[in-house]
Design an enzyme around this catalytic site. Structure first.
Site, PDB file in Angstrom:
ATOM      1  CB  SER A  19      -0.913   0.020   1.229  1.00 53.03           C
ATOM      2  OG  SER A  19      -1.615   1.247   1.271  1.00 53.03           O
ATOM      3  CE  LYS A  70     -11.541  -0.548  -1.497  1.00 53.28           C
ATOM      4  NZ  LYS A  70     -11.442   0.105  -2.819  1.00 53.28           N
ATOM      5  CG  ASN A  91     -12.700   4.283   0.280  1.00 55.97           C
ATOM      6  OD1 ASN A  91     -13.603   4.941   0.798  1.00 55.97           O
ATOM      7  ND2 ASN A  91     -11.829   4.813  -0.543  1.00 55.97           N
ATOM      8  N   GLY A 132     -17.001  -5.491 -10.272  1.00 51.97           N
ATOM      9  CA  GLY A 132     -16.730  -5.643  -8.835  1.00 51.97           C
ATOM     10  C   GLY A 132     -17.035  -4.349  -8.090  1.00 51.97           C
ATOM     11  CB  THR A 156     -18.848 -13.344 -14.412  1.00 53.80           C
ATOM     12  OG1 THR A 156     -17.538 -13.886 -14.201  1.00 53.80           O
ATOM     13  CG2 THR A 156     -19.900 -14.335 -13.978  1.00 53.80           C
ATOM     14  CG  LEU A 157     -24.017 -11.399 -19.311  1.00 58.01           C
ATOM     15  CD1 LEU A 157     -23.676  -9.959 -19.682  1.00 58.01           C
ATOM     16  CD2 LEU A 157     -24.675 -12.113 -20.486  1.00 58.01           C
ATOM     17  N   GLY A 246      -4.144   4.773 -12.406  1.00 54.50           N
ATOM     18  CA  GLY A 246      -4.953   4.923 -11.192  1.00 54.50           C
ATOM     19  C   GLY A 246      -4.341   5.784 -10.103  1.00 54.50           C
TER      20      GLY A 246
END
Ligand code: NAP
Length: 285
Positions: A19, A70, A91, A132, A156-157, A246
């Site tokens: 982290s 989370k 978070n 997610g 994953t539909l 990010g």
């Protein structure tokens, strides 16, 4: 100097050794002259409840929460803010008398990262890759900030469909779920947000196989910052698209947490400078 008045903050996750949040928050404390210190705690899933209760008993004023806690952390909080409830993940925990209040600042981080780069999502077609917790935060940010439509593309539909159905309960706008296999056929795509971890451990991995995907895209945001540029970001740039990794999202979500804990407002100008300083620090690390 750490004294008896120092505000104690930290992050809980597992694993946590990678982290960068301690560097960011301790930098904020130093620059803003706040008497605070921030540490990382490796908390196993089976110890999460005890860790949250123990931190509260110790009077720890604020905690960040990262993978894999989370979602599960919500069970141990005294209340959860409305946007975090929509995202179904927290978070940031803020100390209150009766327990911790849960917030989600990832959506703020993404919005501020786009804004700082001059990218406006209002009226745009957003494509979110992944379904997610981070994808959900990206969808809520896009919907809250006035995107015209959202397409969720996931391996994953069923997960994408579940997410789209849940979000339609909150937002009256077109939200469509598609499998990754048809990602090149998505007709409307101004802004793409890549929220999966693909590319993190193996930088050459990329869910986008053809440069043709980027036709019509004006900006791309990926949530990974290690490695600094994944194949996704490199491909986008090669196709002359404004592409962000990010890191700025990480800095801006951290700033939003720090503001909640310390009760201060960090100005946009300061944050831009902080993001640049922290970027140099991260690149040296
Ligand atoms: P998550 O809830 O576990 O979701 C992971 C997503 O990635 C799912 O949609 C999953 O698809 C997809 N995925 C994983 N491996 C895949 C593969 N091999 N092929 C295709 N799809 C794959 O994770 P998360 O909490 O959303 O976090 C995602 C990433 O965002 C992490 O890398 C995290 O570090 C990063 N993040 C960064 C920031 C920041 O500030 N920069 C903030 C938050 C998160 P399935 O549904 O098919 O399994």
């Amino acid at each position: 100097m750490i004294t008896a008045q120092t505000v104690v903050l930290g992050i809980i996750g597992h694993p946590i050794g990678h982290s960068f949040s301690p560097q960011i928050h301790n930098y904020f404390a130093r620059i803003f002259r706040q008497q605070a210190c921030y540490a990382a705690f490796n908390v196993l899933p089976e110890h999460l409840g005890e860790a949250v209760a123990g931190a509260h008993s110790l009077g720890i004023k604020g905690l960040n929460v990262t993978i894999p806690h989370k979602q599960t952390c919500i069970d141990f909080l005294s209340r959860v803010d409305k946007t975090a409830r929509r995202i179904a993940a927290v978070n940031t925990l803020v100390y209150e008398q009766d327990g911790y209040a849960g917030y989600n600042t990832d959506h703020i981080g993404m919005y501020m990262a786009l804004k700082a780069a001059g990218i406006d999502i209002r009226g745009k077609s957003a494509v979110i890759i992944g379904a997610g917790g981070t994808a959900c935060a990206a969808c809520v940010m896009a919907a809250d900030k006035g995107a015209m439509e959202i397409t969720i593309a996931n391996r994953t539909l069923e997960k994408a469909e579940l997410l789209a159905d849940r979000l339609k309960g909150f937002f009256n706008m077109p939200i469509t779920a598609v499998p990754l296999s048809v990602i090149n056929d998505i007709a409307h795509k101004d802004i793409v947000i890549q929220t999966t971890s693909v590319g993190m451990n193996y930088p050459e991995d990329c869910l986008i196989e053809s440069a043709g995907f980027f036709r019509g895209v004006s900006a791309a945001l990926e949530l990974i910052y290690n490695p600094w540029e994944t194949k996704f970001v490199k491909m986008a740039k090669l196709n002359h698209i404004q592409a962000l990794n990010g890191f700025s999202t990480l800095v801006y979500q951290a700033a939003a947490s720090f503001e909640l804990w310390m009760g201060i407002n960090l100005t946009e100008g300061f944050l831009k400078q902080a993001a640049a300083d922290l970027e140099s620090l991260a690149k040296q690390a």
